[in-house]
Write a protein that holds these residues in place. Structure first.
Motif, PDB file in Angstrom:
ATOM      1  N   VAL A  98       3.370  -1.671  -4.697  1.00 55.59           N
ATOM      2  CA  VAL A  98       4.374  -1.990  -5.710  1.00 55.59           C
ATOM      3  C   VAL A  98       5.675  -1.233  -5.459  1.00 55.59           C
ATOM      4  O   VAL A  98       6.766  -1.783  -5.609  1.00 55.59           O
ATOM      5  CB  VAL A  98       3.839  -1.677  -7.125  1.00 55.59           C
ATOM      6  N   ILE A  99       5.570   0.040  -5.055  1.00 56.38           N
ATOM      7  CA  ILE A  99       6.783   0.839  -4.856  1.00 56.38           C
ATOM      8  C   ILE A  99       7.303   0.748  -3.423  1.00 56.38           C
ATOM      9  O   ILE A  99       8.260   1.429  -3.059  1.00 56.38           O
ATOM     10  CB  ILE A  99       6.556   2.314  -5.246  1.00 56.38           C
ATOM     11  N   GLY A 100       6.672  -0.091  -2.609  1.00 52.82           N
ATOM     12  CA  GLY A 100       7.200  -0.357  -1.272  1.00 52.82           C
ATOM     13  C   GLY A 100       6.893   0.676  -0.219  1.00 52.82           C
ATOM     14  O   GLY A 100       7.553   0.715   0.822  1.00 52.82           O
ATOM     15  N   LYS A 101       5.873   1.510  -0.450  1.00 51.54           N
ATOM     16  CA  LYS A 101       5.490   2.500   0.558  1.00 51.54           C
ATOM     17  C   LYS A 101       4.304   1.943   1.349  1.00 51.54           C
ATOM     18  O   LYS A 101       3.143   2.273   1.098  1.00 51.54           O
ATOM     19  CB  LYS A 101       5.156   3.839  -0.098  1.00 51.54           C
ATOM     20  N   TYR A 102       4.632   1.095   2.325  1.00 53.13           N
ATOM     21  CA  TYR A 102       3.597   0.335   3.019  1.00 53.13           C
ATOM     22  C   TYR A 102       2.732   1.163   3.973  1.00 53.13           C
ATOM     23  O   TYR A 102       1.530   0.898   4.082  1.00 53.13           O
ATOM     24  CB  TYR A 102       4.242  -0.844   3.745  1.00 53.13           C
ATOM     25  N   PRO A 103       3.277   2.161   4.676  1.00 46.50           N
ATOM     26  CA  PRO A 103       2.390   2.990   5.505  1.00 46.50           C
ATOM     27  C   PRO A 103       1.333   3.715   4.669  1.00 46.50           C
ATOM     28  O   PRO A 103       0.181   3.837   5.080  1.00 46.50           O
ATOM     29  CB  PRO A 103       3.352   3.975   6.179  1.00 46.50           C
ATOM     30  N   GLU A 104       1.734   4.196   3.480  1.00 46.33           N
ATOM     31  CA  GLU A 104       0.782   4.852   2.594  1.00 46.33           C
ATOM     32  C   GLU A 104      -0.224   3.838   2.046  1.00 46.33           C
ATOM     33  O   GLU A 104      -1.410   4.148   1.870  1.00 46.33           O
ATOM     34  CB  GLU A 104       1.516   5.536   1.439  1.00 46.33           C
ATOM     35  N   GLU A 105       0.256   2.628   1.777  1.00 41.88           N
ATOM     36  CA  GLU A 105      -0.650   1.567   1.321  1.00 41.88           C
ATOM     37  C   GLU A 105      -1.703   1.287   2.386  1.00 41.88           C
ATOM     38  O   GLU A 105      -2.895   1.144   2.085  1.00 41.88           O
ATOM     39  CB  GLU A 105       0.138   0.290   1.026  1.00 41.88           C
ATOM     40  N   MET A 106      -1.245   1.227   3.643  1.00 43.55           N
ATOM     41  CA  MET A 106      -2.154   0.965   4.755  1.00 43.55           C
ATOM     42  C   MET A 106      -3.229   2.050   4.830  1.00 43.55           C
ATOM     43  O   MET A 106      -4.421   1.764   4.971  1.00 43.55           O
ATOM     44  CB  MET A 106      -1.349   0.928   6.059  1.00 43.55           C
ATOM     45  N   TYR A 107      -2.806   3.296   4.714  1.00 44.05           N
ATOM     46  CA  TYR A 107      -3.753   4.420   4.775  1.00 44.05           C
ATOM     47  C   TYR A 107      -4.773   4.312   3.643  1.00 44.05           C
ATOM     48  O   TYR A 107      -5.975   4.509   3.851  1.00 44.05           O
ATOM     49  CB  TYR A 107      -2.996   5.745   4.674  1.00 44.05           C
TER      50      TYR A 107
END
Length: 243
Positions: A98-107
């Motif tokens: 939702v907040i656009g932090k995709y590398p963290e989402e991936m992890y």
């Protein structure tokens, strides 16, 4: 007649008090009074701070209010207590998305799978999660551990220069006067190459570009990590200078 509560061990008494706040919080949550629910849960947490269930419920309240950073902080607390499971990491992944932090989402997605918890929901919902993982892979998103700071991109400090022969921006390839442009430069924490703040900021704002263009090391760039006056050369950062 003696109060039976006085005969209970201290930890049990604390849990009983916390449960009262938790039940009131549940009522407030059901009524859509999320601010009140959060306040009540915080009261419960102040009594039994190591109760991971309370932190999970608090995260839900913040999510309802759109406070996704605070929601993530709650999940991080659960992870710190080693009480995390697949659902905690999945919820964290959704918040990061939702907040656009995709590398963290991936992890977080990887950790959710690694925990081996069977994510509840229909087959269709599970397919959406799998498709999202494949989508991130297709965008060359690299997983970033949200608990690590080793990928943070520091403001370049010429007094701690380990790459004296480097004098061109890694993005625009223009020559850099390291002393005159002090405060306006960023440095890769891996290969120590430097670049103009504006150039790297533009490069790193694209999700698929969140790596160093030279060494391909993962870079953690978020504007909130920087004093913008320093980063744009309006003020010098005295904190990073050697005394």
């Amino acid at each position: 007649m003696a109060d039976n509560k006085q005969d209970l061990p201290d930890d049990i008494q604390k849990q009983v008090k916390a449960n009262v706040f938790m039940m009131k919080a549940a009522e407030a949550y059901e009524a859509g009074e999320y601010d009140d629910a959060i306040d009540l849960l915080k009261e419960a947490i102040s009594i039994v701070p190591e109760n991971s269930s309370l932190w999970f419920e608090l995260a839900k309240g913040h999510r309802e209010l759109g406070e996704f950073d605070k929601e993530i902080d709650c999940y991080k607390r659960i992870v710190d207590m080693k009480a995390d499971d697949g659902q905690v990491w999945l919820n964290m992944a959704l918040a990061y998305r939702v907040i656009g932090k995709y590398p963290e989402e991936m992890y977080a997605l990887v950790m959710a799978a690694d925990k081996g918890t069977d994510i509840t929901g229909s087959d269709e919902e599970k397919a959406v999660i799998i498709d999202r993982y494949k989508e991130l892979l297709g965008q060359r998103i690299q997983a970033r551990n949200p608990f690590s700071h080793e990928d943070r991109v520091p403001v370049y400090n010429p007094d701690m220069d380990e790459a004296a022969d480097q004098a061109t921006c890694m993005i625009c390839f223009q020559k850099i006067d390291k002393r005159k442009e002090e405060g306006e430069l960023l440095m890769c924490p891996h290969c120590k190459r430097i670049g103009h703040f504006v150039c790297l900021a533009s490069w790193l704002q694209t999700p698929s570009n969140q790596i160093c263009p030279v060494c391909h090391g993962l870079l953690d760039f978020s504007l909130e990590n920087y004093d913008m006056k320093v980063a744009l050369g309006i003020e010098k950062d005295k904190r990073n200078k050697q005394e």
